[in-house]
Design a protein around this motif. Structure first.
Motif, PDB file in Angstrom:
ATOM      1  N   ARG A 157      11.225  -8.290  -3.946  1.00 39.60           N
ATOM      2  CA  ARG A 157       9.874  -8.736  -3.640  1.00 39.60           C
ATOM      3  C   ARG A 157       9.005  -7.597  -3.154  1.00 39.60           C
ATOM      4  N   GLY A 158       9.632  -6.452  -2.910  1.00 40.17           N
ATOM      5  CA  GLY A 158       8.857  -5.310  -2.455  1.00 40.17           C
ATOM      6  C   GLY A 158       8.250  -5.511  -1.083  1.00 40.17           C
ATOM      7  N   ILE A 159       8.902  -6.267  -0.231  1.00 35.09           N
ATOM      8  CA  ILE A 159       8.375  -6.410   1.122  1.00 35.09           C
ATOM      9  C   ILE A 159       9.450  -6.040   2.123  1.00 35.09           C
ATOM     10  N   THR A 160       9.015  -5.486   3.245  1.00 32.59           N
ATOM     11  CA  THR A 160       9.975  -5.119   4.265  1.00 32.59           C
ATOM     12  C   THR A 160      10.114  -6.275   5.223  1.00 32.59           C
ATOM     13  N   ILE A 161      11.322  -6.753   5.404  1.00 31.01           N
ATOM     14  CA  ILE A 161      11.511  -7.870   6.313  1.00 31.01           C
ATOM     15  C   ILE A 161      12.175  -7.393   7.589  1.00 31.01           C
TER      16      ILE A 161
ATOM     17  N   HIS B 159       0.818  -1.211   0.000  1.00 31.67           N
ATOM     18  CA  HIS B 159       0.000   0.000   0.000  1.00 31.67           C
ATOM     19  C   HIS B 159       0.858   1.270   0.000  1.00 31.67           C
ATOM     20  N   GLY B 160       2.198   1.064   0.136  1.00 31.34           N
ATOM     21  CA  GLY B 160       3.091   2.202  -0.101  1.00 31.34           C
ATOM     22  C   GLY B 160       3.839   2.721   1.111  1.00 31.34           C
ATOM     23  N   LYS B 161       4.012   1.834   2.104  1.00 34.21           N
ATOM     24  CA  LYS B 161       4.675   2.258   3.331  1.00 34.21           C
ATOM     25  C   LYS B 161       6.089   2.778   3.083  1.00 34.21           C
ATOM     26  N   SER B 162       6.896   1.986   2.388  1.00 37.32           N
ATOM     27  CA  SER B 162       8.300   2.401   2.195  1.00 37.32           C
ATOM     28  C   SER B 162       8.402   3.635   1.321  1.00 37.32           C
ATOM     29  N   THR B 163       7.534   3.723   0.333  1.00 41.53           N
ATOM     30  CA  THR B 163       7.577   4.890  -0.546  1.00 41.53           C
ATOM     31  C   THR B 163       7.266   6.155   0.248  1.00 41.53           C
ATOM     32  N   LEU B 164       6.287   6.081   1.125  1.00 37.95           N
ATOM     33  CA  LEU B 164       5.947   7.254   1.927  1.00 37.95           C
ATOM     34  C   LEU B 164       7.090   7.610   2.881  1.00 37.95           C
TER      35      LEU B 164
ATOM     36  N   SER C  96      -0.105  11.222  -2.342  1.00 39.10           N
ATOM     37  CA  SER C  96       0.536  10.334  -3.286  1.00 39.10           C
ATOM     38  C   SER C  96       1.997  10.279  -2.875  1.00 39.10           C
ATOM     39  N   ALA C  97       2.373   9.152  -2.315  1.00 42.83           N
ATOM     40  CA  ALA C  97       3.772   9.024  -1.885  1.00 42.83           C
ATOM     41  C   ALA C  97       4.681   9.058  -3.099  1.00 42.83           C
ATOM     42  N   LYS C  98       4.093   8.674  -4.244  1.00 42.84           N
ATOM     43  CA  LYS C  98       4.903   8.610  -5.449  1.00 42.84           C
ATOM     44  C   LYS C  98       5.303  10.001  -5.942  1.00 42.84           C
ATOM     45  N   ASN C  99       4.333  10.914  -6.063  1.00 35.15           N
ATOM     46  CA  ASN C  99       4.727  12.226  -6.575  1.00 35.15           C
ATOM     47  C   ASN C  99       4.837  13.292  -5.475  1.00 35.15           C
TER      48      ASN C  99
ATOM     49  N   ILE D  44      -4.740   8.042   3.143  1.00 36.10           N
ATOM     50  CA  ILE D  44      -5.132   7.404   1.879  1.00 36.10           C
ATOM     51  C   ILE D  44      -4.047   7.712   0.862  1.00 36.10           C
ATOM     52  N   ASN D  45      -3.365   6.669   0.428  1.00 42.38           N
ATOM     53  CA  ASN D  45      -2.211   6.843  -0.460  1.00 42.38           C
ATOM     54  C   ASN D  45      -2.582   6.491  -1.898  1.00 42.38           C
ATOM     55  N   LYS D  46      -1.745   6.868  -2.810  1.00 44.73           N
ATOM     56  CA  LYS D  46      -1.871   6.573  -4.241  1.00 44.73           C
ATOM     57  C   LYS D  46      -3.067   7.291  -4.867  1.00 44.73           C
ATOM     58  N   ILE D  47      -3.339   8.516  -4.411  1.00 46.86           N
ATOM     59  CA  ILE D  47      -4.469   9.235  -4.992  1.00 46.86           C
ATOM     60  C   ILE D  47      -4.197   9.641  -6.436  1.00 46.86           C
ATOM     61  N   ASP D  48      -2.938   9.461  -6.881  1.00 44.94           N
ATOM     62  CA  ASP D  48      -2.631   9.773  -8.288  1.00 44.94           C
ATOM     63  C   ASP D  48      -3.122   8.692  -9.238  1.00 44.94           C
ATOM     64  N   LEU D  49      -3.438   7.510  -8.728  1.00 38.95           N
ATOM     65  CA  LEU D  49      -3.848   6.419  -9.618  1.00 38.95           C
ATOM     66  C   LEU D  49      -5.188   6.731 -10.275  1.00 38.95           C
ATOM     67  N   PRO D  50      -5.331   6.384 -11.559  1.00 37.62           N
ATOM     68  CA  PRO D  50      -6.617   6.618 -12.218  1.00 37.62           C
ATOM     69  C   PRO D  50      -7.743   5.847 -11.522  1.00 37.62           C
TER      70      PRO D  50
HETATM   71  P1  GTP Z   1       5.924  -3.580   2.181  1.00 36.53           P
HETATM   72  O1  GTP Z   1       7.355  -3.122   2.321  1.00 36.53           O
HETATM   73  O2  GTP Z   1       5.845  -4.941   1.606  1.00 36.53           O
HETATM   74  O3  GTP Z   1       5.124  -3.386   3.407  1.00 36.53           O
HETATM   75  O4  GTP Z   1       5.281  -2.682   1.019  1.00 36.53           O
HETATM   76  P2  GTP Z   1       5.101  -1.159   1.122  1.00 36.53           P
HETATM   77  O5  GTP Z   1       3.800  -0.904   1.778  1.00 36.53           O
HETATM   78  O6  GTP Z   1       6.336  -0.558   1.692  1.00 36.53           O
HETATM   79  O7  GTP Z   1       4.931  -0.687  -0.379  1.00 36.53           O
HETATM   80  P3  GTP Z   1       5.950   0.122  -1.280  1.00 36.53           P
HETATM   81  O8  GTP Z   1       6.268   1.436  -0.713  1.00 36.53           O
HETATM   82  O9  GTP Z   1       7.075  -0.774  -1.633  1.00 36.53           O
HETATM   83  O10 GTP Z   1       5.009   0.390  -2.520  1.00 36.53           O
HETATM   84  C1  GTP Z   1       4.407  -0.662  -3.243  1.00 36.53           C
HETATM   85  C2  GTP Z   1       4.204  -0.244  -4.694  1.00 36.53           C
HETATM   86  O11 GTP Z   1       3.275   0.836  -4.776  1.00 36.53           O
HETATM   87  C3  GTP Z   1       5.481   0.253  -5.341  1.00 36.53           C
HETATM   88  O12 GTP Z   1       5.503  -0.242  -6.661  1.00 36.53           O
HETATM   89  C4  GTP Z   1       5.344   1.759  -5.317  1.00 36.53           C
HETATM   90  O13 GTP Z   1       6.036   2.377  -6.382  1.00 36.53           O
HETATM   91  C5  GTP Z   1       3.844   1.929  -5.460  1.00 36.53           C
HETATM   92  N1  GTP Z   1       3.379   3.179  -4.846  1.00 36.53           N
HETATM   93  C6  GTP Z   1       3.628   3.622  -3.588  1.00 36.53           C
HETATM   94  N2  GTP Z   1       3.032   4.809  -3.378  1.00 36.53           N
HETATM   95  C7  GTP Z   1       2.400   5.138  -4.524  1.00 36.53           C
HETATM   96  C8  GTP Z   1       1.598   6.253  -4.930  1.00 36.53           C
HETATM   97  O14 GTP Z   1       1.348   7.207  -4.201  1.00 36.53           O
HETATM   98  N3  GTP Z   1       1.094   6.199  -6.198  1.00 36.53           N
HETATM   99  C9  GTP Z   1       1.340   5.181  -7.048  1.00 36.53           C
HETATM  100  N4  GTP Z   1       0.812   5.231  -8.262  1.00 36.53           N
HETATM  101  N5  GTP Z   1       2.085   4.131  -6.690  1.00 36.53           N
HETATM  102  C10 GTP Z   1       2.613   4.094  -5.451  1.00 36.53           C
END
Ligand code: GTP
Length: 598
Positions: free
Chosen positions: A52-56, A17-22, A164-167, A132-138
């Motif tokens: 794997r995109g997971i935090t261990i 859901h985007g924890k690490s990105t945020l 949007s943690a991404k942008n 609420i994350n990823k609000i940039d997604l369509p």
């Molecule tokens: P764990 O480490 O397994 O707990 O995952 P995580 O919650 O840390 O997720 P992570 O940050 O790795 O993000 C998962 C995917 O979602 C990645 O491909 C990110 O690029 C994508 N992502 C994260 N935030 C956003 C966002 O705000 N918008 C979009 N479009 N994608 C996002």
């Protein structure tokens, strides 16, 4: 350090859901790194995690943040592992915080682990800010997800932040909300030291790095500290804060999160949840909530090449330095020779260890059928715990067998109710219950034997629900069960590493399934191979792998020696991933295939 300028918080979320990105975005906003240095996913830095995109392994960071009111705060972001296997570590990390950001994906909405993590946060009395994350997604539906958060989770709609943690949209507002809504820590720097360990990692130069939260008192280099669960005493060499690197400080005091170095050889000695105090001025009682983390899934690891045994031993020792949850002891098998019986927190943990051994240490392995730990009551009233089917006691001496159960919680769209119910029934599920947290979605709970879940349950759930199902579990107690040992014979020889314990009512079907799977996996050889499944002396299923007539080198008419050699080399490379049992070559994949079910 003034306590009212400290905020200790965690980010909790369902996987992906985007924890690490945020987290990374916040690090960037607090100017800990320049744009140029900014490397995606700073907090997840292990190779496998990245892939794997997971935090261990959790990592913590202390962010200096100057808020709108002009004050500079210390925001301690305590990172938590994101998988059910590691939920105890999550709970210890949360116990070290006053608040949490609960991230929910704007497209996916609330999932099983969102709930599980929220419950953990509530148990620790944390103030929760929903994000609420990823609000940039369509496909984002922030309105719908807001409603879900308010109605299903019962959280305050006022507190919800969107980003949007991404942008980067909305991330600055989250930092403000942390300062404004999360309470500062409480505690008394003048009281005797009480510090809670929530993580430990290994540094090859400095030894164990303890991550801890100081609840009361303070600690500085030179102090003699004592671990309350074991009574071990160590002398503090250094304390400090987690920036991008470790930053030494003069002392750590009540309210702070930081690290302690005390020349500790193994991470196993710094147990998450344990309390640290001072030897000379100890606190009266440890902090609550400590328990030993025990492995629940067991499997034996054998090197494919017997010469790799010593390397495997030293690789496991190295991994254990940084992974206290991994346990291992010597094991031997008639079929596979010398190896190690290892204990893991769950299947994901097992896979990660296997991958690291193969990738970082270049050791090809055979893993035996994963097993849980069974409890046997014997006729002489003694009790025996067995985690290896090879050590199954003589059936005539058993008065009762018990196996561990779990309560599974599965969130699915309503249309998958039927298939999920069937899956749970096949896996001996009982006491199924369900309710509708929102229209169209079902939360389904069910009690299952852990053994039925450890192999492919989650994969099957994902596939039958087209990826929509999410799964979480908690351990329940041991319950009596009618289990038998299913042996597999290859050309008349029992291959001990393929034995498994199964419920009597499923034994025949499992036996047949295992024979069929093995038939697919074992390559044809120059002679016929009989594969049989047996309970004791009773053969309950059998298949054959027919003989191979063709000589691999027959194609090389004309006796071209280089071509011939090439073919033989190719065959040899294939053999590297096989183990010869008796006179039959069994590939690595076969050892797990016996558990596959269709
Ligand atoms: P764990 O480490 O397994 O707990 O995952 P995580 O919650 O840390 O997720 P992570 O940050 O790795 O993000 C998962 C995917 O979602 C990645 O491909 C990110 O690029 C994508 N992502 C994260 N935030 C956003 C966002 O705000 N918008 C979009 N479009 N994608 C996002």
């Amino acid at each position: 350090m003034k306590m009212d300028t400290i905020r200790n918080f965690s980010i909790i979320a369902h996987i992906d859901h985007g924890k690490s990105t945020l987290a990374d975005r916040m690090i960037q906003l607090c100017n800990l790194v320049t744009e140029r240095e900014f490397k995606d996913q700073i907090l997840d830095n292990m190779d496998i995690e990245r892939e794997r995109g997971i935090t261990i392994k959790s990592q913590t960071i202390c962010l200096p943040y100057t808020a709108k009111d002009g004050t500079t705060y210390s925001l301690n972001l305590v990172d938590t592992p994101g998988h059910v296997d590691f939920s105890y570590e999550v709970s210890r990390a949360l116990a070290s915080c006053e608040g949490a950001l609960l991230i929910v994906d704007a497209a996916q909405g609330v999932e099983a682990q969102t709930l599980a993590n929220l419950y953990l946060a509530m148990e620790n009395d944390l103030v929760v800010i929903p994000v609420i994350n990823k609000i940039d997604l369509p496909s984002a539906e922030p309105e719908r997800v807001s409603l879900q958060i308010e109605e299903d989770l019962g959280l305050d709609a006022e507190l919800i932040r969107r980003c949007s943690a991404k942008n980067g949209t909305g991330v600055a507002e989250i930092l403000e909300a942390i300062v404004e809504h999360l309470p500062p820590p409480q505690g008394d720097p003048a009281k005797p030291l009480q510090a809670r360990i929530f993580d430990a990692t290994y540094d090859s130069y400095r030894g164990t790095v303890i991550s801890c939260r100081i609840i009361n008192g303070s600690v500085k280099p030179g102090d003699q500290i004592i671990f309350m669960s074991t009574g071990a005493v160590h002398r503090v060499e250094e304390v400090g804060l987690f920036r991008l690197k470790k930053e030494p400080s003069k002392y750590l005091s009540a309210g702070q999160v930081g690290y302690i170095l005390a020349g500790i050889k193994s991470v196993g000695d710094a147990k998450p949840g344990d309390t640290i105090t001072l030897k000379d001025a100890p606190c009266s009682s440890p902090l609550s909530g400590f328990r030993e983390v025990l492995p629940v899934v067991f499997s034996s690891l054998y090197p494919i090449a017997a010469d790799d045994y010593e390397d495997l031993a030293s690789a496991l020792e190295k991994l254990q330095l940084n992974d206290a949850a991994l346990s291992f002891q010597k094991d031997s098998s008639a079929a596979l020779g010398f190896g190690f019986r290892c204990g893991f927190l769950g299947l994901l943990h097992l896979e990660v260890v296997q991958e690291r051994l193969e990738r970082e240490f270049d050791i090809s392995l055979i893993l035996t059928v994963p097993s849980v730990r069974y409890r046997f009551m014997l006729t002489d009233d003694s009790e025996l715990m067995v985690d290896n089917p090879a050590h199954f006691p003589d059936p005539s001496k058993i008065s009762l067998i018990e196996e561990p159960y779990i309560r599974a919680s599965i969130l699915i769209p309503e249309r998958y109710m039927g298939v999920v119910m069937t899956l749970c029934m096949e896996r001996r599920g009982e006491n199924t219950k369900y309710h509708y947290p929102t229209p169209g979605r079902i939360e389904f709970t069910c009690e299952l034997p852990l053994a039925e879940v450890i192999y492919d349950f989650y994969d099957r759930l994902k596939s039958i629900t087209q990826g929509y199902g999410s799964f979480d579990y908690e351990m329940l107690e041991y319950r009596p069960s009618d289990l038998v040992k299913l042996d597999i014979l290859v050309n008349g020889e029992v291959v001990d590493a393929l034995s498994q314990l199964v419920h009597r009512s499923n034994a025949r079907a499992r036996g047949l399934g295992a024979c069929e799977q093995l038939k697919e996996e074992i390559p044809r050889q120059l002679f016929k191979i009989a594969i049989q499944a047996a309970i004791g002396n009773n053969i309950i299923a059998r298949t054959n792998v027919s003989a191979l007539r063709k000589d691999v080198t027959a194609k090389c008419y004309g006796g071209d020696i280089t071509r011939k050699r090439k073919l033989l080399e190719k065959q040899k490379a294939g053999k590297k991933r096989m183990k010869t049992v008796g006179n039959v070559d069994i590939p690595q994949s076969a050892f797990l295939a016996v558990l596959k079910r269709d």
